[in-house]
Scaffold this active site. Structure first.
Site, short mmCIF file in Angstrom:
data_model
loop_
_atom_site.label_atom_id
_atom_site.label_comp_id
_atom_site.label_asym_id
_atom_site.label_seq_id
_atom_site.Cartn_x
_atom_site.Cartn_y
_atom_site.Cartn_z
N GLU A 207 0.83 -1.22 0.00
CA GLU A 207 0.00 0.00 0.00
C GLU A 207 0.86 1.27 0.00
O GLU A 207 0.38 2.35 0.31
CB GLU A 207 -0.94 0.02 1.22
CG GLU A 207 -1.80 -1.20 1.43
CD GLU A 207 -2.89 -1.38 0.38
OE1 GLU A 207 -2.97 -0.56 -0.55
OE2 GLU A 207 -3.64 -2.36 0.50
N HIS B 293 -12.68 -4.39 3.50
CA HIS B 293 -11.23 -4.61 3.61
C HIS B 293 -10.67 -4.16 4.96
O HIS B 293 -10.11 -4.98 5.68
CB HIS B 293 -10.51 -3.88 2.45
CG HIS B 293 -9.01 -3.95 2.51
ND1 HIS B 293 -8.21 -3.65 1.43
CD2 HIS B 293 -8.14 -4.26 3.51
CE1 HIS B 293 -6.92 -3.80 1.77
NE2 HIS B 293 -6.87 -4.16 3.03
P1 13P Z 1 1.37 -5.48 3.24
O1 13P Z 1 1.92 -6.65 4.03
O2 13P Z 1 1.96 -5.45 1.84
O3 13P Z 1 1.55 -4.19 3.97
O4 13P Z 1 -0.18 -5.73 3.02
C1 13P Z 1 -1.03 -5.80 4.12
C2 13P Z 1 -2.36 -5.21 3.86
O5 13P Z 1 -3.16 -5.13 4.77
C3 13P Z 1 -2.70 -4.73 2.49
O6 13P Z 1 -3.88 -4.01 2.49
ZN ZN Z 2 -5.19 -4.39 4.27
#
Ligand code: 13P
Ligand code: ZN
Length: 273
Positions: A122, A217
């Site tokens: 992100e 999400h």
């Molecule tokens: P990352 O481990 O790449 O930070 O991803 C975790 C996440 O929650 C993506 O929305």
């Molecule tokens: Zn996430």
């Protein structure tokens, strides 16, 4: 191969590492950080005295940076795939302190970034939001994304998947929300994790909010520091939890009465109508 150059952390940065580690434990204990869920970034330029060419000896990772205002600034960011519960014990594998090159063609790793760590998926969202904050709300240095279960559950219910409706619900479940978050929360429509589209809808929602719920999400909040961002998420998740607890126990939820809501509106402002 010679050892990679690494910056020694001053007291302010050491404290930040400690706070992020502590936050990682809070998120895990809340049940919001399954596997690698969540990510954190903090702009730390003011905590570092050196600038520009002083960083030329640090290892450079090539990557296109699409936010010009981030050039020449320093960030702490969690590594992609890192478990929140492990940050405190292995901070140098789970975080990267970076300097974004002025040429916007990559970043230099000043500290951390060990064991092949790369920034969160992100990262594009985080940089876009930091750019917005520099110009519009510069005291907000920290961004926390996590997966708060009760809030996410609400976004799976059609009725509450609408900004006005969810604000009204949360507000009626916890009167102190109105004191600490008078503007309410922003709601961003579902977009695939890690995409520019998600960054775009988050930015839109952040124009008038410090906390944005990502439909189906998770949640993202800003703060002067990571604990302030966490407090916002914790507080609104509590409101969602109270609502769902009542429903799980089989009760219709009463919420605050109309006159109680009116009193809050008069005192703290009217954002729900
Ligand atoms: P990352 O481990 O790449 O930070 O991803 C975790 C996440 O929650 C993506 O929305
Ligand atoms: Zn996430």
């Amino acid at each position: 191969m010679s050892a990679m150059k690494k910056m020694s952390l001053n007291k302010g940065l050491q404290k930040l590492v400690q706070n992020i580690g502590e936050l990682g434990h809070y998120l895990w204990e809340r049940g919001w950080a399954e596997k690698n869920a969540g990510n954190i970034s903090v702009e730390v330029t003011d905590l570092i005295e050196k600038r520009g060419q002083a960083f030329d000896d640090y290892p450079k990772v090539k990557r296109e940076i699409s936010e010009p205002i981030c050039g020449g600034r320093c960030f702490f960011v969690t590594a992609s795939g890192s478990r929140m519960r492990e940050i405190a014990d292995r901070p140098e594998e789970k975080m990267i302190m970076m300097y974004i090159c002025d040429e916007l063609d990559g970043y230099r790793v000043l500290w951390g970034g060990e064991a092949g760590a790369r920034p969160t998926t992100e990262f594009a969202s985080h940089l876009k939001l930091h750019s917005f904050l520099f110009e519009n709300n510069p005291s907000q240095k920290a961004i926390v994304h996590t997966h708060p279960s009760h809030l996410i559950a609400l976004t799976h219910i059609e009725l509450y998947c609408e900004e006005k409706a969810i604000n009204r619900l949360l507000w009626s479940m916890h009167p102190e929300l109105k004191m600490f978050l008078p503007e309410g929360i922003g709601l961003a429509p579902y977009r695939c994790p890690g995409t520019d589209e998600l960054a775009e809808v988050t930015l839109t929602a952040l124009q008038e909010h410090r906390i944005v719920l990502w439909e189906k999400h998770g949640c993202l909040a800003t703060g002067v520091d990571v604990m302030e961002a966490f407090d916002l998420i914790d507080m609104i998740n509590k409101a969602a939890q109270i609502f769902l607890l009542c429903r799980c126990a089989g009760y219709e939820v009463q919420g605050l009465s109309e006159s109680q809501i009116k009193e809050l509106k008069n005192r703290f402002g009217d954002f729900t109508q």
